[in-house]
Design an enzyme around this catalytic site. Structure first.
Site, PDB file in Angstrom:
ATOM      1  N   HIS A 277     -34.773 -42.901  27.800  1.00  0.00           N
ATOM      2  CA  HIS A 277     -33.761 -43.876  27.379  1.00  0.00           C
ATOM      3  C   HIS A 277     -34.036 -45.286  27.912  1.00  0.00           C
ATOM      4  O   HIS A 277     -33.309 -46.217  27.581  1.00  0.00           O
ATOM      5  CB  HIS A 277     -32.378 -43.422  27.841  1.00  0.00           C
ATOM      6  CG  HIS A 277     -31.990 -42.089  27.284  1.00  0.00           C
ATOM      7  ND1 HIS A 277     -31.583 -41.925  25.983  1.00  0.00           N
ATOM      8  CD2 HIS A 277     -31.985 -40.851  27.845  1.00  0.00           C
ATOM      9  CE1 HIS A 277     -31.324 -40.641  25.752  1.00  0.00           C
ATOM     10  NE2 HIS A 277     -31.555 -39.966  26.870  1.00  0.00           N
ATOM     11  N   ARG A 278     -35.068 -45.429  28.745  1.00  0.00           N
ATOM     12  CA  ARG A 278     -35.394 -46.752  29.271  1.00  0.00           C
ATOM     13  C   ARG A 278     -35.690 -47.749  28.158  1.00  0.00           C
ATOM     14  O   ARG A 278     -35.258 -48.906  28.229  1.00  0.00           O
ATOM     15  CB  ARG A 278     -36.572 -46.660  30.247  1.00  0.00           C
ATOM     16  CG  ARG A 278     -36.896 -47.988  30.929  1.00  0.00           C
ATOM     17  CD  ARG A 278     -38.070 -47.887  31.894  1.00  0.00           C
ATOM     18  NE  ARG A 278     -37.712 -47.125  33.078  1.00  0.00           N
ATOM     19  CZ  ARG A 278     -38.382 -46.055  33.524  1.00  0.00           C
ATOM     20  NH1 ARG A 278     -39.422 -45.621  32.853  1.00  0.00           N
ATOM     21  NH2 ARG A 278     -38.013 -45.437  34.614  1.00  0.00           N
TER      22      ARG A 278
END
Length: 321
Positions: A277-278
């Site tokens: 999700h970065r």
């Protein structure tokens, strides 16, 4: 005499990626990829010319923030708790160079064990990571960095803190920096787990247009003949950009991200099959910084489109295509 930022003949994509990290240092840094002779280091080094001044504790070896307790060492926090007013000074941030041949103790810092038992923190000799706090840490040829050193950098780059340990004694200190690295992909590849830790990535291609090459030669010759006059030509533009970055930092906390922008980012990351999700988080932060740089308080679809290549292309198996 330093090169003037506006005199650097560098791709606009690279300049934008560098400036976005200045507007929001918590974006997570930048990797610049290009062959030799493409001006990667020159553009990065010139960034210091447009960095707004920052306030630090004047007598602290870790460049602690006088207001933010999350960016203060134990010693500074204790002084505040005891009612002491910390002395401050405004400084222009600097580019802290990280040599790939650095010894581990030069990176994290070291101290005399006997003196440390008597004097504690005062016996600690700061390393590169403590100097980097509230500055830019620049690593050239990151793809040639030994694994044990890359781990020493990546952890504080993510957490903003570092711990130096020796013989049962430890010193914890803030190390919140903008991590910028460059590499020539012809020399060696970068491990995927390290590549993913860079929030943005800008790829620099050699200039083949004759007019561009002529302009570079002309500016280089002007610089050699009279560097002071050469830089003065761009002073007003540079000051204008510096003020623009300063104002963008003030606007940034007020920049809203509408639901449609979140949906666009999530859909794009899903379709590109990025890991984790970065990438989503970085894209939103970069879009907010771009909106603030433009003087706006709301992210527009164009902001997401502009930063998505910088934030996502190096994280996909298809290189963003």
């Amino acid at each position: 005499v330093d090169w003037n930022w506006n005199s650097i003949y560098a791709p606009e994509e690279l300049k934008l990626a560098l400036i976005l990290n200045l507007v929001n240092p918590r974006i997570g840094g930048l990797l610049v990829v290009g062959t030799k002779g493409t001006g990667k280091s020159l553009a990065i080094q010139s960034l210091a010319e447009i960095m707004p001044e920052t306030e630090v504790v004047s007598d602290c070896q870790f460049n602690c923030d006088p207001i933010d307790p999350t960016n203060q060492c134990d010693h500074c926090r204790k002084r505040i708790a005891n009612g002491e007013r910390l002395p401050t000074v405004k400084r222009r941030p600097e580019i802290v160079q990280f040599p790939i041949s650095a010894l581990e103790e030069k990176v994290v810092g070291t101290f005399n064990t006997e003196k440390a038992l008597r004097e504690g923190l005062l016996a600690f000799e700061p390393g590169i990571l403590s100097r980097a706090n509230k500055n830019i840490l620049y690593l050239e040829n990151v793809n040639l960095l030994p694994d044990h050193l890359s781990n020493l950098i990546l952890d504080p780059a993510a957490s903003g803190w570092n711990v130096a340990r020796r013989e049962g004694i430890s010193v914890e200190y803030p190390s919140r920096f903008i991590f910028i690295a460059s590499m020539n992909s012809e020399e060696a590849d970068l491990r995927p787990q390290i590549l993913d830790r860079f929030a943005l990535c800008a790829k620099v291609e050699p200039l083949t247009n004759a007019n561009d090459r002529i302009e570079i030669m002309r500016r280089s010759q002007e610089w050699e003949e009279d560097p002071i006059s050469f830089c003065s030509k761009y002073d007003s533009y540079q000051e204008e950009l510096k003020n623009k970055v300063r104002k963008a930092r003030e606007i940034l906390p007020s920049v809203r991200v509408p639901a449609a922008a979140y949906e666009a980012v999530a859909k794009t990351c899903s379709e590109l099959h990025v890991d984790g999700h970065r990438p989503d988080i970085v894209t939103v932060k970069a879009a907010q910084a771009l909106a603030a740089l433009d003087g706006r308080t709301q992210v527009e679809p164009e902001d997401v489109m502009t930063v998505s290549t910088l934030a996502l292309a190096h994280r996909t198996r298809e290189s963003g295509r």
